[in-house]
Design an enzyme around this catalytic site. Structure first.
Site, PDB file in Angstrom:
ATOM      1  N   ARG A   1      19.544 -45.846 -16.695  1.00 55.14           N
ATOM      2  CA  ARG A   1      18.879 -45.218 -15.543  1.00 55.14           C
ATOM      3  C   ARG A   1      19.723 -45.551 -14.327  1.00 55.14           C
ATOM      4  O   ARG A   1      19.810 -46.716 -13.928  1.00 55.14           O
ATOM      5  CB  ARG A   1      17.452 -45.741 -15.393  1.00 55.14           C
TER       6      ARG A   1
ATOM      7  N   HIS B   1      16.348 -35.713 -15.781  1.00 55.36           N
ATOM      8  CA  HIS B   1      15.534 -36.707 -16.511  1.00 55.36           C
ATOM      9  C   HIS B   1      15.230 -36.106 -17.892  1.00 55.36           C
ATOM     10  O   HIS B   1      14.103 -35.692 -18.169  1.00 55.36           O
ATOM     11  CB  HIS B   1      14.255 -36.978 -15.713  1.00 55.36           C
TER      12      HIS B   1
ATOM     13  N   GLN C   1      12.264 -37.233 -20.154  1.00 55.55           N
ATOM     14  CA  GLN C   1      10.998 -36.732 -19.624  1.00 55.55           C
ATOM     15  C   GLN C   1      10.809 -35.268 -20.030  1.00 55.55           C
ATOM     16  O   GLN C   1       9.717 -34.869 -20.468  1.00 55.55           O
ATOM     17  CB  GLN C   1      11.006 -36.859 -18.091  1.00 55.55           C
TER      18      GLN C   1
ATOM     19  N   ASP D   1       5.623 -33.546  -9.011  1.00 56.19           N
ATOM     20  CA  ASP D   1       6.203 -34.891  -9.044  1.00 56.19           C
ATOM     21  C   ASP D   1       6.160 -35.437  -7.618  1.00 56.19           C
ATOM     22  O   ASP D   1       5.842 -34.708  -6.663  1.00 56.19           O
ATOM     23  CB  ASP D   1       7.646 -34.807  -9.586  1.00 56.19           C
TER      24      ASP D   1
ATOM     25  N   CYS E   1       5.044 -36.364 -14.233  1.00 53.08           N
ATOM     26  CA  CYS E   1       5.804 -37.342 -15.034  1.00 53.08           C
ATOM     27  C   CYS E   1       5.323 -38.769 -14.805  1.00 53.08           C
ATOM     28  O   CYS E   1       5.579 -39.636 -15.631  1.00 53.08           O
ATOM     29  CB  CYS E   1       7.288 -37.223 -14.719  1.00 53.08           C
TER      30      CYS E   1
ATOM     31  N   ARG F   1       6.327 -39.784 -24.262  1.00 55.78           N
ATOM     32  CA  ARG F   1       7.678 -40.333 -24.056  1.00 55.78           C
ATOM     33  C   ARG F   1       8.112 -41.126 -25.278  1.00 55.78           C
ATOM     34  O   ARG F   1       9.251 -41.061 -25.732  1.00 55.78           O
ATOM     35  CB  ARG F   1       7.702 -41.237 -22.813  1.00 55.78           C
TER      36      ARG F   1
HETATM   37  N1   CP Z   1       8.213 -40.947 -15.800  1.00 51.08           N
HETATM   38  C1   CP Z   1       9.019 -42.009 -15.771  1.00 51.08           C
HETATM   39  O1   CP Z   1      10.232 -41.960 -16.070  1.00 51.08           O
HETATM   40  O2   CP Z   1       8.399 -43.185 -15.420  1.00 51.08           O
HETATM   41  P1   CP Z   1       9.103 -44.555 -15.086  1.00 51.08           P
HETATM   42  O3   CP Z   1       9.893 -44.363 -13.834  1.00 51.08           O
HETATM   43  O4   CP Z   1       7.979 -45.549 -14.907  1.00 51.08           O
HETATM   44  O5   CP Z   1      10.002 -44.935 -16.220  1.00 51.08           O
HETATM   45  N1  NVA Z   2      11.593 -37.855  -9.352  1.00 53.47           N
HETATM   46  C1  NVA Z   2      11.170 -39.211  -9.601  1.00 53.47           C
HETATM   47  C2  NVA Z   2      10.846 -39.407 -11.039  1.00 53.47           C
HETATM   48  C3  NVA Z   2      10.363 -40.769 -11.432  1.00 53.47           C
HETATM   49  C4  NVA Z   2      10.098 -40.895 -12.898  1.00 53.47           C
HETATM   50  C5  NVA Z   2      12.241 -40.178  -9.146  1.00 53.47           C
HETATM   51  O1  NVA Z   2      13.426 -39.923  -9.386  1.00 53.47           O
HETATM   52  O2  NVA Z   2      11.896 -41.204  -8.525  1.00 53.47           O
END
Ligand code: CP
Ligand code: NVA
Length: 308
Positions: free
Chosen positions: A102, A129, A132, A225, A265, A293
């Site tokens: 990430r 993502h 997701q 989101d 998400c 997930r």
């Molecule tokens: N939806 C998602 O990726 O959640 P987290 O940021 O908690 O991993």
């Molecule tokens: N768009 C959000 C998604 C988190 C899972 C972010 O990048 O923070």
């Protein structure tokens, strides 16, 4: 394919195949527990940003299948700061059997994949993502079953990383996508061009509008989101002024198809992009979506290792 970095790297058939594996592994998990198909395998998990779902669901996906996972925090790794990404990738390739990353910059996850001898999975970057997106597609298929061809998927809010993967998976599966964003918060044009190319092949229809009410007309899925993604915190005040007309509330939901499902998400900022009433209401599938997930990622890992 060696890695799982973007849904658009795969064909419609490959995505459908991954979803079929996810359905099979989910059924197996609830009926008798998963077979130890990942025994002896460890997933290294590099996080530059916080996480609940991604961290725990990947860890548990490995454990359910007899494998293990190792969490590597931002401070420990210092991706590209303490050590170059190329060196980190080559060192970890000798310790663990796959990597999940990430990152902020999407180029960093690509660079990890370029230098690793082992599979690399994108656990969210500023661009997309994909894990997701796979869980989202699994949830939509569970809800609509064989009626899922020709569905109308509407996203309202910030055109962000989650939107990109939702748009790509939807286009690959032949679903129609409408994205409603305020001016200045449009989707990445490169991601839109990729989606348009996919849609030409699959017959999916892509529509981009400003008006959230127009965006949800005829929607079978309303997705939203956060208005402020991780890394954009200094823009929060400005975004809180721009986005309120895009809030998913009972009024907006009432303008969609009567059997619409509402997706997010998570993490949700309740009563900002999504009201409590809708998040906890009859149309919401947000927890089923979060739980998926686990199952979608098991399929991705198993396919990358060639064990399912
Ligand atoms: N939806 C998602 O990726 O959640 P987290 O940021 O908690 O991993
Ligand atoms: N768009 C959000 C998604 C988190 C899972 C972010 O990048 O923070």
């Amino acid at each position: 394919m060696k890695d799982f970095l973007a849904i658009s790297d795969y064909s419609s058939d490959e995505i459908q195949d991954l979803l079929d594996v996810a359905v099979k592994l989910k059924k197996e998990y609830f009926e008798k527990g998963n077979e130890p198909i990942l025994k002896g395998r460890v997933l290294g998990m590099i996080f530059q940003k916080p996480s609940l779902r991604t961290r725990v669901s990947f860890d548990m996906a490995m454990r359910h299948c007899g494998g293990d996972a190792l969490y590597l925090s931002p401070n420990e790794i210092g991706l590209g700061k303490r050590e170059s990404i190329a060196d980190i990738a080559r060192v970890l390739s000798g310790y663990v059997q796959a990597l999940m990353a990430r990152t902020f910059d999407h180029a960093h996850v690509l660079e990890l994949a370029q230098w690793s001898d082992i599979p690399v999975i994108n656990g969210l970057s500023d661009y997309n993502h994909p894990c997701q997106g796979m869980a989202d597609a699994l949830t939509i298929i569970e809800k609509f079953g064989s009626k899922s061809k020709g569905l109308n998927i509407s996203y309202v809010g910030d055109g962000n990383n989650v939107t990109v993967s939702l748009m790509h998976v939807s286009a690959l599966l032949g679903w129609n996508v409408t994205v409603g964003t305020p001016e200045g918060y449009d989707l990445n044009p490169r991601a839109v061009a990729i989606a348009e190319d996919i849609a030409q092949r699959t017959g999916s229809r892509l529509t981009f509008v400003r008006d959230p009410h127009q965006a949800v007309k005829g929607a079978h899925v309303i997705y939203t989101d956060t208005w402020t993604s991780m890394g954009q915190e200094e823009e929060t005040a400005r975004r809180e002024q721009v986005f309120p007309p895009y809030q998913v509330n009972a009024k907006l939901v009432s303008e969609a198809d009567k059997d619409v499902i509402v997706m997010h998400c998570l993490p949700a900022h309740r009563n900002h992009e999504l009201t409590d009433e809708v998040a906890d209401g009859e149309h919401s599938v947000i927890f089923q979506q979060a739980h998926n997930r686990l199952h979608a990622q098991k399929a991705i890992i198993a396919r990358l290792f060639g064990v399912a």
